[in-house]
Structure formats: C-alpha cells, structure tokens
Design a protein around this motif. Sequence first.
Motif, PDB file in Angstrom:
ATOM      1  N   GLU A 166       4.786  -2.247   6.672  1.00  0.00           N
ATOM      2  CA  GLU A 166       4.288  -0.762   6.900  1.00  0.00           C
ATOM      3  C   GLU A 166       4.749  -0.127   8.194  1.00  0.00           C
ATOM      4  O   GLU A 166       5.058   1.373   7.832  1.00  0.00           O
ATOM      5  N   ARG A 169       8.393   1.626   6.716  1.00  0.00           N
ATOM      6  CA  ARG A 169       8.025   2.771   5.917  1.00  0.00           C
ATOM      7  C   ARG A 169       8.100   3.881   6.822  1.00  0.00           C
ATOM      8  O   ARG A 169       8.900   4.910   6.454  1.00  0.00           O
ATOM      9  N   PHE A 172      11.901   4.856   7.481  1.00  0.00           N
ATOM     10  CA  PHE A 172      12.902   5.104   6.410  1.00  0.00           C
ATOM     11  C   PHE A 172      12.546   6.255   5.438  1.00  0.00           C
ATOM     12  O   PHE A 172      13.315   6.756   4.757  1.00  0.00           O
ATOM     13  N   GLU A 173      11.215   6.568   5.219  1.00  0.00           N
ATOM     14  CA  GLU A 173      10.700   7.390   4.320  1.00  0.00           C
ATOM     15  C   GLU A 173      11.278   8.760   4.412  1.00  0.00           C
ATOM     16  O   GLU A 173      11.402   9.429   3.546  1.00  0.00           O
ATOM     17  N   TYR A 175      14.158   9.584   5.292  1.00  0.00           N
ATOM     18  CA  TYR A 175      15.533   9.616   4.819  1.00  0.00           C
ATOM     19  C   TYR A 175      15.886   9.122   3.427  1.00  0.00           C
ATOM     20  O   TYR A 175      17.145   9.467   3.188  1.00  0.00           O
ATOM     21  N   GLU A 177      14.861   7.281  -0.609  1.00  0.00           N
ATOM     22  CA  GLU A 177      14.090   7.004  -1.538  1.00  0.00           C
ATOM     23  C   GLU A 177      13.959   5.288  -1.483  1.00  0.00           C
ATOM     24  O   GLU A 177      14.959   4.775  -1.601  1.00  0.00           O
ATOM     25  N   LEU A 178      12.668   4.779  -1.485  1.00  0.00           N
ATOM     26  CA  LEU A 178      12.696   3.464  -1.504  1.00  0.00           C
ATOM     27  C   LEU A 178      12.530   3.009  -2.780  1.00  0.00           C
ATOM     28  O   LEU A 178      11.633   2.842  -3.538  1.00  0.00           O
ATOM     29  N   PHE A 181      11.489  -2.167  -2.258  1.00  0.00           N
ATOM     30  CA  PHE A 181      10.588  -2.440  -0.641  1.00  0.00           C
ATOM     31  C   PHE A 181       9.780  -3.571  -1.017  1.00  0.00           C
ATOM     32  O   PHE A 181       8.641  -3.377  -0.936  1.00  0.00           O
ATOM     33  N   LEU A 200      17.451   1.070  -0.679  1.00  0.00           N
ATOM     34  CA  LEU A 200      17.083   2.390  -0.387  1.00  0.00           C
ATOM     35  C   LEU A 200      18.210   3.556  -0.566  1.00  0.00           C
ATOM     36  O   LEU A 200      19.474   3.192  -0.143  1.00  0.00           O
ATOM     37  N   SER A 203      18.204  10.175   0.726  1.00  0.00           N
ATOM     38  CA  SER A 203      17.686  11.516  -0.060  1.00  0.00           C
ATOM     39  C   SER A 203      18.572  12.668   0.493  1.00  0.00           C
ATOM     40  O   SER A 203      19.329  12.461   1.215  1.00  0.00           O
TER      41      SER A 203
END
Length: 207
Positions: A166, A169, A172-173, A175, A177-178, A181, A200, A203
């Motif tokens: 949690e 995320r 990373f979110e 920058y 696309e997961l 994960f 990952l 993006s």
Amino acid sequence: MTICLGAYDMLNLDEDFWSFRYQNGATGWDIGYASPPLYQYLCQIHTKTIDILVPGGGNAYEVAAGWALGFQNLHLLDISNLPIHNFLEKNPAFTKSQIHHQDFFEHKGSYDLVLEQTFFCALEPGLRPVYAKKMHELLNPGGRLVGVLFDREFPQMGPPFAGSAEEYRIYFEPYFELEKFEPCYNSIPERQGSELFIKLKKSDIKD
C-alpha cells in the motif's frame, strides 16, 4: 512530494557504511546466487541486446547470471567499490565501461530494464519517492522496473527498511503502470510470504 527523513536523519548510509558491512561480512541480504525471481524473469527475455541496469548490485550475481544468458548490455552500479572488485575478480572479462562505482542518484544513463534486488530496502525511507522518480528518468520509453520488494515489518530499524504494498503504490503510481504488483511466488525459502514481485512500465509523463 515532500521528503521527511525524521528518525533516519542520524543514519549516514554512504560508501564507508556499506564498505564496512562488506569488510565485516555483515551482508545478510547476500544470498550467494542470483535471486530466483529475477533470474527466471531474465530467462523469459529473448532480446539479448536490451540495456539493463542493476543498481546497488553488490556482488552482482544477477549481472553474472544475465551475462551467462547472453545479455551483453548489462550495467552494474554500486556505491561501494568492494563488491565491484569481488565481481571483477570472478568475472574478469566483463566490460569495464559497464561498471559504475557511483551513487545511484547521481547516475546518468538510459535503460530498457532496471532490476531491483534489495536496493530499495537499503535506502532511507524518505528517499523512496526520489527513487521512483529517478527510475522513471533512467528508463527509456516503455522501459520497465522489475524485481522484488519486502512486504513486511522488521523488528529493528534498518537497513533493511520495512514497507508495504500500500505504501509503495503511493511512490510508483505517479510514474509507472503497475503491470505486476503481487506477492512473489518464487522467493527463496527464507523470504517466502514476505516479498512483493513488481513489474512496472514507465508511464508517458514529463520527468
């Protein structure tokens, strides 16, 4: 995102710190061979000409394994020269220009793939958002950050530093696309149930 190191301000995880750990055998992260999740991922890649970076690579078992698999554009980076020396003693034919004795955050380069293995957890937690941004900068369009992260708590202050899916995320979110994960199914026995496998994709945003 504001960086707040808090209690970690007193730590100085510089080259001297890590060299001291290597000199004294305090290398609990070193399993002595390539991490199975990373090795098995490399085995699935057919294009051997991609540019790969292994930051905080230490004794660089993943680099040696990738080299043996035919990947020629592998780059090893570590802040301490001791594990780099160890690696070169065992792999004297490795291309010297692809070895970087350097602070990760000062590194310049362009890569299709970055492999993460016990590097993220070695950094002060306050640097995690900077890590995510730096990874985005180093990757080529469509490039990927692949590896394992600890998904657990530790009884003592690190390194290694604890964390959760949690929390990660959040970093990373912005920058990436997961693509994957999820709990890692092929961890070594000692780390079963405590690792997260990440794949990952960079993006398309401005650095």
